[in-house]
Design a protein around this motif. Structure first.
Motif, PDB file in Angstrom:
ATOM      1  N   THR A   1     -43.721  13.537 -12.455  1.00 13.63           N
ATOM      2  CA  THR A   1     -44.809  13.071 -13.332  1.00 13.63           C
ATOM      3  C   THR A   1     -45.117  11.604 -13.049  1.00 13.63           C
ATOM      4  N   ASN A   2     -46.311  11.210 -13.406  1.00 11.52           N
ATOM      5  CA  ASN A   2     -46.709   9.807 -13.241  1.00 11.52           C
ATOM      6  C   ASN A   2     -45.724   8.901 -13.992  1.00 11.52           C
ATOM      7  N   SER A   3     -45.288   9.324 -15.181  1.00 12.00           N
ATOM      8  CA  SER A   3     -44.359   8.500 -15.972  1.00 12.00           C
ATOM      9  C   SER A   3     -43.025   8.322 -15.247  1.00 12.00           C
ATOM     10  N   ASP A   4     -42.488   9.431 -14.708  1.00  9.51           N
ATOM     11  CA  ASP A   4     -41.189   9.335 -14.021  1.00  9.51           C
ATOM     12  C   ASP A   4     -41.287   8.501 -12.750  1.00  9.51           C
ATOM     13  N   LEU A   5     -42.420   8.609 -12.065  1.00  6.96           N
ATOM     14  CA  LEU A   5     -42.586   7.798 -10.850  1.00  6.96           C
ATOM     15  C   LEU A   5     -42.577   6.311 -11.207  1.00  6.96           C
ATOM     16  N   ALA A   6     -43.351   5.953 -12.220  1.00  6.12           N
ATOM     17  CA  ALA A   6     -43.464   4.537 -12.591  1.00  6.12           C
ATOM     18  C   ALA A   6     -42.125   3.965 -13.049  1.00  6.12           C
ATOM     19  N   ALA A   7     -41.309   4.820 -13.690  1.00  6.17           N
ATOM     20  CA  ALA A   7     -40.064   4.310 -14.301  1.00  6.17           C
ATOM     21  C   ALA A   7     -38.886   4.299 -13.331  1.00  6.17           C
ATOM     22  N   HIS A   8     -39.014   4.931 -12.170  1.00  4.90           N
ATOM     23  CA  HIS A   8     -37.845   5.062 -11.298  1.00  4.90           C
ATOM     24  C   HIS A   8     -37.359   3.684 -10.827  1.00  4.90           C
ATOM     25  N   PRO A   9     -36.046   3.415 -10.930  1.00  3.49           N
ATOM     26  CA  PRO A   9     -35.541   2.073 -10.589  1.00  3.49           C
ATOM     27  C   PRO A   9     -35.854   1.644  -9.154  1.00  3.49           C
ATOM     28  N   ASP A  10     -35.798   2.578  -8.187  1.00  2.62           N
ATOM     29  CA  ASP A  10     -36.089   2.185  -6.796  1.00  2.62           C
ATOM     30  C   ASP A  10     -37.569   1.883  -6.591  1.00  2.62           C
ATOM     31  N   VAL A  11     -38.425   2.583  -7.317  1.00  2.00           N
ATOM     32  CA  VAL A  11     -39.863   2.299  -7.219  1.00  2.00           C
ATOM     33  C   VAL A  11     -40.136   0.926  -7.836  1.00  2.00           C
TER      34      VAL A  11
END
Ligand code: FAD
Ligand code: SF4
Length: 330
Positions: A74-84
């Motif tokens: 999801t867009n939310s999980d992508l934005a929140a990922h520590p490596d991202v």
């Protein structure tokens, strides 16, 4: 709304087989764009193949040191990922600048990349539109076009691509992976979106029935210090009037590396390669940043009511580069 069949895809091969068997079928992910388009009659699929529950929801380190992002993340999980957040901050910022929290919880990476334009004539089925009905005309050329393209457009269509995420992914040289009934393939994101030319209804180079399975991000050291800045008509829950994804590496007063892409200025995310060429190797000064923006915008061909975008993108680019400069030399 036209009646349609719904089927939850059992697995990736099952999903692509269902699309292969029915040219009137569409993949359904979060549904935040497709269902809206079905309600207004722009999309009339006979069958929806739900791919949201496929096991493509992981973000994993790639062997080259980059990241592999699944298509149903999801867009939310992508934005929140520590490596991202730490290696590609422009991507986190771009995703968080889009839509609303609720929408980002539903929307997926694959769906975001393939969302359709927000041109008001495209979504109004009482109006002609070359993208929706090839050959019917483009009323935006002489009509409402204050948020339309200034770069790379044609007489056939002047719509802009609405995704924020895709702008950052373009600056980061992301590669899209897909699967069809005939095998797997990959395309650099920059080449996935086709130039508009005389065929605005052909938006991507993906083969028919392709399921996007993921996106890979190469290691981009310069992106650790990067930024996405979006200008819109209200502070949230609005598409961009213009946006800039930028990264810059400065050493000994010289720009050693740079990444730059613009959003909401063309039918696809716009990689600002002329600006990058003007930046790399030049003295890290305000004059260089202004000249880089100018180098890219020389190709701009504004319409009667969107000339403000040229000034907006020029100022936005110079401002974001100056902010990154300050951070780098602090
Ligand atoms: C009010 C509102 C405001 C918004 N604001 C913004 C904004 O500011 N910035 C922004 O970037 N976006 C914005 N959006 C758009 C939103 O981000 C997209 O609707 C969303 O990302 C689409 O993802 P989805 O998973 O819901 O796609 P869906 O709606 O399910 O699908 C979209 C398209 O992609 C295809 N598709 C989906 N997944 C795959 C796959 N894996 N392989 C192949 N094809 C696939 C579908 O067939 C469909 O054609 C906004 C949307 C709304 C409703
Ligand atoms: S700009 Fe493109 S999408 Fe909008 S009316 Fe013209 S052809 Fe259709």
């Amino acid at each position: 709304m036209k009646e349609f069949y719904y089927r939850r895809a059992p697995d990736v091969p099952g999903a692509v087989a269902l699309l292969d068997a029915d040219p009137h079928a569409r993949y359904l992910a979060g549904g935040t764009n497709l269902v809206d388009l079905m309600k207004c009659g722009v999309e009339r699929p006979a069958r929806l193949v739900d791919v949201r529950h496929l096991p493509l929801d992981r973000i994993e380190p790639a062997p080259d040191g980059g990241l592999r992002v699944g298509a149903t993340v999801t867009n939310s999980d992508l934005a929140a990922h520590p490596d991202v957040r730490s290696h590609y901050p422009m991507l986190t910022q771009a995703v968080l600048a889009g839509a609303s929290g609720q929408l980002r919880n539903m929307a997926t990476v694959g769906g975001n990349l393939l969302q359709r334009t927000r041109c008001a004539y495209f979504t109004d089925t009482t109006k002609p539109c070359n993208k929706r009905t090839p050959g019917s005309g483009c009323p935006a050329l002489s009509g409402e076009h204050h948020n339309h393209a200034i770069l790379g457009a044609s007489e056939s269509c002047v719509a802009v691509h609405p995704s924020d995420m895709a702008v950052a992914l373009t600056a980061l040289d992301a590669v899209v992976h897909y699967e069809t009934a005939h095998g797997t393939g990959e395309l650099p994101l920059e080449r996935m979106y086709l130039p508009v030319a005389g065929t605005p209804h052909r938006e991507t180079a993906l083969p028919a029935g392709a399921l996007i399975t993921g996106v890979s991000l190469p290691p981009v050291p310069v992106a650790a210090r990067s930024r996405y800045r979006k200008v819109r008509e209200r502070a949230s829950y609005a598409f961009a009037l213009a946006s800039v994804a930028a990264a810059i590496d400065i050493r000994d007063g010289i720009v050693r590396d740079a990444r730059l892409a613009f959003g909401a200025v063309a039918s696809r995310p716009w990689r600002a390669r002329a600006a990058e060429r003007a930046l790399i190797g030049a003295p890290a000064t305000a004059e260089t940043y202004a000249a880089a923006a100018e180098a890219e915008l020389r190709a701009a061909r504004p319409l009667p009511h969107n000339g403000y975008k040229v000034t907006l993108v020029r100022n936005l680019t110079a401002a974001v580069l100056s902010e990154l400069h300050e951070e780098a030399t602090r």
